[in-house]
Design a protein around this motif. Structure first.
Motif, short mmCIF file in Angstrom:
data_model
loop_
_atom_site.label_atom_id
_atom_site.label_comp_id
_atom_site.label_asym_id
_atom_site.label_seq_id
_atom_site.Cartn_x
_atom_site.Cartn_y
_atom_site.Cartn_z
N ARG A 38 0.74 -1.03 -0.27
CA ARG A 38 -0.41 -0.20 0.12
C ARG A 38 0.58 1.32 -0.02
N VAL A 48 2.42 -4.95 3.05
CA VAL A 48 0.98 -5.28 4.05
C VAL A 48 0.56 -6.68 4.22
N VAL A 63 -0.21 -4.66 10.26
CA VAL A 63 -1.78 -5.42 10.49
C VAL A 63 -2.36 -6.37 10.66
N ARG A 66 -5.39 -8.26 12.21
CA ARG A 66 -6.65 -7.72 11.85
C ARG A 66 -6.80 -7.73 10.22
N PHE A 67 -6.09 -8.34 9.90
CA PHE A 67 -5.61 -8.11 8.01
C PHE A 67 -5.81 -9.89 8.02
N MET A 82 -9.81 -6.98 5.17
CA MET A 82 -9.53 -6.11 6.44
C MET A 82 -10.06 -6.01 7.00
N LEU A 85 -10.43 -1.47 10.44
CA LEU A 85 -9.96 -0.55 9.33
C LEU A 85 -10.25 1.45 10.98
N LYS A 86 -9.07 1.64 10.38
CA LYS A 86 -7.85 2.55 11.13
C LYS A 86 -7.44 3.84 9.72
N GLU A 88 -5.32 5.22 9.47
CA GLU A 88 -4.00 5.27 8.49
C GLU A 88 -3.97 4.27 8.23
N ASP A 89 -5.44 3.26 7.75
CA ASP A 89 -5.16 2.57 6.72
C ASP A 89 -5.56 3.10 5.47
N TYR A 93 -4.17 0.12 -2.60
CA TYR A 93 -3.15 -0.75 -2.54
C TYR A 93 -3.22 -2.21 -3.10
#
Length: 120
Positions: A38, A48, A63, A66-67, A82, A85-86, A88-89, A93
């Motif tokens: 990303r 990522v 990640v 979370r991912f 994903m 998600l935040k 900042e993500d 991608y």
């Protein structure tokens, strides 16, 4: 020639989920690895997640938990689930693949990118 096409990006609220998909098309012998990078505005492109032909996976620390990266039984598609998600993500991608095109030839390919935007 090999082409990678991504899909699944979009706009979500913080805490939401998205699934990205990438499929490799063209003529080649095998896929050695597929994964996701990303790039956010003003930042370097960063890894990522990646999955190899033996199904081993690598994740960036930011990640983990979370991912989830996976591939299908054709070994031509890779997915990135994903969750949580935040903001900042938020980034473009890119699908990435290391492909054995033919005997004694290995090359790296990139997709065109798909935008993920996470609102606060």
């Amino acid at each position: 020639q090999v082409r990678l096409v991504e899909s699944g990006g979009g706009l979500v609220q913080a805490g939401g989920s998205l699934t990205l998909s990438c499929t490799a098309s063209g003529t080649f012998l095998r896929v050695n690895a597929m994964g996701w990078f990303r790039q956010a505005p003003g930042k370097q492109r960063e890894l990522v997640a990646r999955i190899t032909s033996d199904a081993s996976t690598n994740y960036a620390d930011f990640v983990k938990g979370r991912f989830t990266v996976s591939k299908d039984n054709t070994e031509r598609s890779v997915y990135l689930q994903m969750n949580s998600l935040k903001p900042e993500d938020t980034a473009v991608y890119y699908c990435n693949a290391v492909i054995n095109d033919y005997v004694l030839s290995v090359n790296e390919y990139w997709g065109q990118g798909t935008q993920v935007t996470v609102s606060s």
